[in-house]
Design a protein around this motif. Structure first.
Motif, PDB file in Angstrom:
ATOM      1  N   SER A  36       0.859  -1.178   0.000  1.00 22.92           N
ATOM      2  CA  SER A  36       0.000   0.000   0.000  1.00 22.92           C
ATOM      3  C   SER A  36       0.904   1.239   0.000  1.00 22.92           C
ATOM      4  N   GLY A  39       2.713   1.700   3.137  1.00 25.03           N
ATOM      5  CA  GLY A  39       3.153   0.432   3.700  1.00 25.03           C
ATOM      6  C   GLY A  39       4.486   0.558   4.405  1.00 25.03           C
ATOM      7  N   ASP A 108      -4.061  -4.888   3.394  1.00 21.40           N
ATOM      8  CA  ASP A 108      -5.191  -3.966   3.358  1.00 21.40           C
ATOM      9  C   ASP A 108      -6.362  -4.633   2.626  1.00 21.40           C
ATOM     10  N   ARG A 114       0.245  -3.828   4.138  1.00 23.67           N
ATOM     11  CA  ARG A 114       0.272  -2.629   4.986  1.00 23.67           C
ATOM     12  C   ARG A 114       1.540  -2.607   5.820  1.00 23.67           C
ATOM     13  N   SER A 115       1.942  -3.797   6.299  1.00 28.84           N
ATOM     14  CA  SER A 115       3.157  -3.850   7.115  1.00 28.84           C
ATOM     15  C   SER A 115       3.821  -5.209   6.982  1.00 28.84           C
TER      16      SER A 115
END
Length: 127
Positions: A36, A39, A108, A114-115
């Motif tokens: 993302s 991210g 996401d 996202r991580s």
């Protein structure tokens, strides 16, 4: 195979595409496909946010380990918006794998990362 399993496997496949992209333009495109916009990637050696910083981190790994590629080890496991998988960094010339670890990713709604929380299980001295 469930839709969630496909989602995790697709996200991890894009992750490895990014880590193995060699040219700057291909790397930027692969990072944008995998992460993302905001991210993150965090491991014991790095903490970066956003496509440019993630691409810079990956480019640095290629500089430190020229001729190596990231390969998955085993299956991807996940639940909800979280998945985990193991990997190793393999010499394309002779097959040694001096670096290995596992990552935990959160996704996401679009299936982008996202991580990433990375854990290093094997790292050569001085790396």
């Amino acid at each position: 195979m469930s839709a969630n399993t496909d989602r995790y496997e697709n996200a991890v496949a894009r992750y490895f595409e990014a880590w193995n992209a060699g040219e700057p333009e291909a790397l930027a495109k692969a990072v944008a496909s995998a992460w993302s916009v905001e991210g993150t990637y965090t491991d014991p050696l790095a903490a970066v946010t956003g496509h440019a910083e993630i691409a810079g981190l990956i480019a640095g790994a290629h500089e430190q380990f020229p001729g190596f590629a990231f390969r998955p080890l085993g299956a991807v496991d996940g639940h909800h918006d979280t998945a985990r998988f193991a990997w190793e960094l393999v010499s394309e010339a002779e097959g040694s794998a001096p670096v290995a670890g596992f990552d935990v990713i959160t996704l996401d709604a679009d299936g982008r990362i996202r991580s990433v929380l990375g854990f290093l299980d094997r790292v050569p001295a001085g790396a």
